[in-house]
Scaffold this motif. Structure first.
Motif, mmCIF file in Angstrom:
data_model
loop_
_atom_site.group_PDB
_atom_site.id
_atom_site.type_symbol
_atom_site.label_atom_id
_atom_site.label_comp_id
_atom_site.label_asym_id
_atom_site.label_seq_id
_atom_site.Cartn_x
_atom_site.Cartn_y
_atom_site.Cartn_z
ATOM 1 N N GLN A 32 -20.135 -20.725 -41.463
ATOM 2 C CA GLN A 32 -18.680 -20.809 -41.421
ATOM 3 C C GLN A 32 -18.123 -20.570 -40.022
ATOM 4 O O GLN A 32 -17.326 -21.364 -39.527
ATOM 5 C CB GLN A 32 -18.070 -19.795 -42.393
ATOM 6 C CG GLN A 32 -18.409 -20.091 -43.828
ATOM 7 C CD GLN A 32 -17.986 -18.949 -44.742
ATOM 8 O OE1 GLN A 32 -17.459 -17.940 -44.290
ATOM 9 N NE2 GLN A 32 -18.226 -19.112 -46.026
ATOM 10 N N GLN A 35 -19.283 -23.210 -37.294
ATOM 11 C CA GLN A 35 -18.660 -24.509 -37.539
ATOM 12 C C GLN A 35 -17.178 -24.489 -37.174
ATOM 13 O O GLN A 35 -16.656 -25.462 -36.648
ATOM 14 C CB GLN A 35 -18.842 -24.913 -39.012
ATOM 15 C CG GLN A 35 -20.272 -25.193 -39.391
ATOM 16 C CD GLN A 35 -20.896 -26.278 -38.528
ATOM 17 O OE1 GLN A 35 -20.285 -27.298 -38.243
ATOM 18 N NE2 GLN A 35 -22.124 -26.036 -38.107
ATOM 19 N N HIS A 36 -16.508 -23.368 -37.435
ATOM 20 C CA HIS A 36 -15.102 -23.254 -37.052
ATOM 21 C C HIS A 36 -14.953 -23.319 -35.534
ATOM 22 O O HIS A 36 -14.058 -23.993 -35.016
ATOM 23 C CB HIS A 36 -14.510 -21.947 -37.582
ATOM 24 C CG HIS A 36 -13.118 -21.697 -37.107
ATOM 25 N ND1 HIS A 36 -12.024 -22.337 -37.666
ATOM 26 C CD2 HIS A 36 -12.635 -20.910 -36.116
ATOM 27 C CE1 HIS A 36 -10.926 -21.945 -37.043
ATOM 28 N NE2 HIS A 36 -11.278 -21.073 -36.097
ATOM 29 N N TYR A 37 -15.825 -22.598 -34.812
ATOM 30 C CA TYR A 37 -15.765 -22.636 -33.358
ATOM 31 C C TYR A 37 -16.004 -24.042 -32.832
ATOM 32 O O TYR A 37 -15.311 -24.500 -31.926
ATOM 33 C CB TYR A 37 -16.802 -21.687 -32.750
ATOM 34 C CG TYR A 37 -16.489 -20.216 -32.870
ATOM 35 C CD1 TYR A 37 -15.204 -19.760 -33.106
ATOM 36 C CD2 TYR A 37 -17.482 -19.276 -32.719
ATOM 37 C CE1 TYR A 37 -14.921 -18.412 -33.200
ATOM 38 C CE2 TYR A 37 -17.221 -17.920 -32.811
ATOM 39 C CZ TYR A 37 -15.930 -17.505 -33.049
ATOM 40 O OH TYR A 37 -15.657 -16.166 -33.136
ATOM 41 N N LYS A 39 -15.603 -26.997 -34.368
ATOM 42 C CA LYS A 39 -14.572 -27.960 -34.756
ATOM 43 C C LYS A 39 -13.213 -27.680 -34.120
ATOM 44 O O LYS A 39 -12.485 -28.604 -33.767
ATOM 45 C CB LYS A 39 -14.408 -27.959 -36.276
ATOM 46 C CG LYS A 39 -15.560 -28.582 -37.009
ATOM 47 C CD LYS A 39 -15.336 -28.526 -38.497
ATOM 48 C CE LYS A 39 -16.555 -29.060 -39.230
ATOM 49 N NZ LYS A 39 -16.399 -28.932 -40.689
ATOM 50 N N ASN A 40 -12.841 -26.424 -33.974
ATOM 51 C CA ASN A 40 -11.463 -26.095 -33.605
ATOM 52 C C ASN A 40 -11.280 -25.518 -32.215
ATOM 53 O O ASN A 40 -10.145 -25.243 -31.823
ATOM 54 C CB ASN A 40 -10.893 -25.100 -34.622
ATOM 55 C CG ASN A 40 -10.895 -25.666 -36.018
ATOM 56 O OD1 ASN A 40 -10.668 -26.852 -36.218
ATOM 57 N ND2 ASN A 40 -11.165 -24.820 -36.993
ATOM 58 N N SER A 41 -12.342 -25.310 -31.463
ATOM 59 C CA SER A 41 -12.183 -24.628 -30.177
ATOM 60 C C SER A 41 -11.362 -25.438 -29.183
ATOM 61 O O SER A 41 -10.560 -24.868 -28.439
ATOM 62 C CB SER A 41 -13.537 -24.271 -29.583
ATOM 63 O OG SER A 41 -14.241 -25.430 -29.232
ATOM 64 N N GLU A 44 -7.569 -25.277 -30.426
ATOM 65 C CA GLU A 44 -6.947 -23.956 -30.414
ATOM 66 C C GLU A 44 -6.890 -23.332 -29.026
ATOM 67 O O GLU A 44 -5.967 -22.566 -28.728
ATOM 68 C CB GLU A 44 -7.692 -23.009 -31.362
ATOM 69 C CG GLU A 44 -7.526 -23.391 -32.815
ATOM 70 C CD GLU A 44 -8.307 -22.494 -33.753
ATOM 71 O OE1 GLU A 44 -9.084 -21.635 -33.277
ATOM 72 O OE2 GLU A 44 -8.151 -22.658 -34.974
ATOM 73 N N TYR A 58 -11.556 -16.206 -28.274
ATOM 74 C CA TYR A 58 -11.882 -15.666 -29.590
ATOM 75 C C TYR A 58 -12.408 -14.237 -29.520
ATOM 76 O O TYR A 58 -12.107 -13.417 -30.367
ATOM 77 C CB TYR A 58 -12.923 -16.527 -30.307
ATOM 78 C CG TYR A 58 -12.419 -17.899 -30.698
ATOM 79 C CD1 TYR A 58 -11.348 -18.039 -31.564
ATOM 80 C CD2 TYR A 58 -13.026 -19.041 -30.220
ATOM 81 C CE1 TYR A 58 -10.887 -19.286 -31.936
ATOM 82 C CE2 TYR A 58 -12.583 -20.294 -30.586
ATOM 83 C CZ TYR A 58 -11.512 -20.416 -31.442
ATOM 84 O OH TYR A 58 -11.070 -21.646 -31.807
#
Length: 95
Positions: A32, A35-37, A39-41, A44, A58
């Motif tokens: 989780q 994958q968030h890092y 996809k969204n880095s 964001e 982060y």
């Protein structure tokens, strides 16, 4: 004292046995968070360097606290060496 050490050892053994195996796909940090890092880095943080975005945006507080701990440790160790050297020179001057 022996019972306290035995209880702590048992507690550590229970906690370690309940941990997931290293590299398991079921660990949230492996499926989780990373994958968030990935996809969204860029969206964001507005940075194309994912490693830099993770460290600066982060995990900034974590990195800052690590730097503070390292600095504090180095100051304490340095002061201990200075105190030890001054005690040695004072004891040599007595005689």
């Amino acid at each position: 004292m022996f019972l306290i050490i035995l209880a702590l050892g048992f507690t550590v053994a229970v906690i370690v046995s309940d941990m997931p195996t290293f590299g398991s796909k079921m660990v949230p940090s492996n499926n989780q968070v990373s994958q968030h890092y990935i996809k969204n880095s860029v969206e964001e943080t507005k940075s194309h360097n994912i490693v830099g975005a993770i460290l600066v945006d982060y995990r900034a507080y974590d990195t800052l606290i690590e730097i503070i701990v390292l600095f504090t440790t180095s100051v304490i160790v340095s002061s201990l060496f200075i105190i030890q050297n001054s005690d040695n020179s004072a004891s040599q001057n007595k005689y």
